[in-house]
Scaffold this active site. Structure first.
Site, short mmCIF file in Angstrom:
data_model
loop_
_atom_site.label_atom_id
_atom_site.label_comp_id
_atom_site.label_asym_id
_atom_site.label_seq_id
_atom_site.Cartn_x
_atom_site.Cartn_y
_atom_site.Cartn_z
N LYS A 1 2.80 -8.45 20.50
CA LYS A 1 2.84 -9.87 21.43
C LYS A 1 1.54 -10.67 20.85
CE LYS A 1 4.21 -8.06 25.73
NZ LYS A 1 5.39 -7.72 25.36
N HIS B 1 21.78 1.53 14.14
CA HIS B 1 23.05 2.11 14.58
C HIS B 1 23.64 1.33 15.91
CE1 HIS B 1 23.38 5.24 11.67
NE2 HIS B 1 22.08 5.27 11.87
N ASN C 1 0.96 -1.32 -0.04
CA ASN C 1 0.10 0.00 -0.01
C ASN C 1 0.91 1.27 -0.04
OD1 ASN C 1 -2.44 1.76 0.41
ND2 ASN C 1 -3.31 0.00 1.44
#
Length: 186
Positions: A181, A118, A88
């Site tokens: 979760k 990083h 999309n």
């Protein structure tokens, strides 16, 4: 220098700004940037979108793949797409570490797949850690999902809107939240 060879050399390792490979990364990135900018800064018919992105990733994109514009990538060469995929609009791939979408994957609007991070240590902060993302067959990412480096989204899994995926999602699981979760299996 080939993008495929570069991917093999950068995955799962730290790259410091001083490393020679850092220069190679930026050269390939600079090579792809005009094509990626062209892709998202103006209208293109579907076949032209696939052709432009095919030139960036070095792989023919199947006619069954739909890419709604704008589509963003900071690198471009480390994207692999299966068949019958729908991306999309306003999707971002940070793909230096590699992003693979298997067949029949749905990516909702505003999703971000990020295969680069990083380094945590302040003295190395400008360096990079690269881990691939794999979205397995028939998975669906809802709107505004963020997938972090090294994550695999399992076959048939669903990630609810606005979720942040920090670890692997099992096959046939529905996950939501930040961090995402499992709330059920399907």
């Amino acid at each position: 220098m080939s993008a495929e060879n570069l991917l093999d050399r950068v995955q799962y390792r730290e790259i410091l700004k001083e490393d020679e490979i850092f220069k190679e990364i930026h050269e390939l990135k600079a090579h792809n940037e005009p094509k990626l900018a062209q892709l998202s800064m103006q209208y293109h018919p579907a076949d032209e979108v696939r052709a432009i992105l095919s030139g960036v990733i070095g792989q023919k994109i199947a006619d069954s793949v739909t890419i709604s514009l704008p589509f963003y990538s900071d690198f471009g060469s480390h994207i692999r797409l299966g068949e019958d995929i729908f991306l999309n609009q306003n999707v971002t791939f940070v793909d230096l570490g590699g992003i693979t979408l298997e067949d029949h994957v749905l990516i909702g609007p505003g999703c971000r797949l990020i295969s680069v991070n990083h380094l945590l240590e302040p003295e190395k902060r400008l360096g990079l850690q690269l881990k691939p993302i794999l979205i397995k067959e028939n998975a669906w990412l809802g709107a505004n999902v963020t997938v972090l480096p090294g994550v695999t989204i399992g076959k048939n899994a669903v990630v609810g809107a606005d979720s942040t995926v920090t670890k692997d999602v099992p096959d046939n699981a529905v996950v939501v939240g930040s961090p995402a979760k499992v709330i059920k299996t399907i």
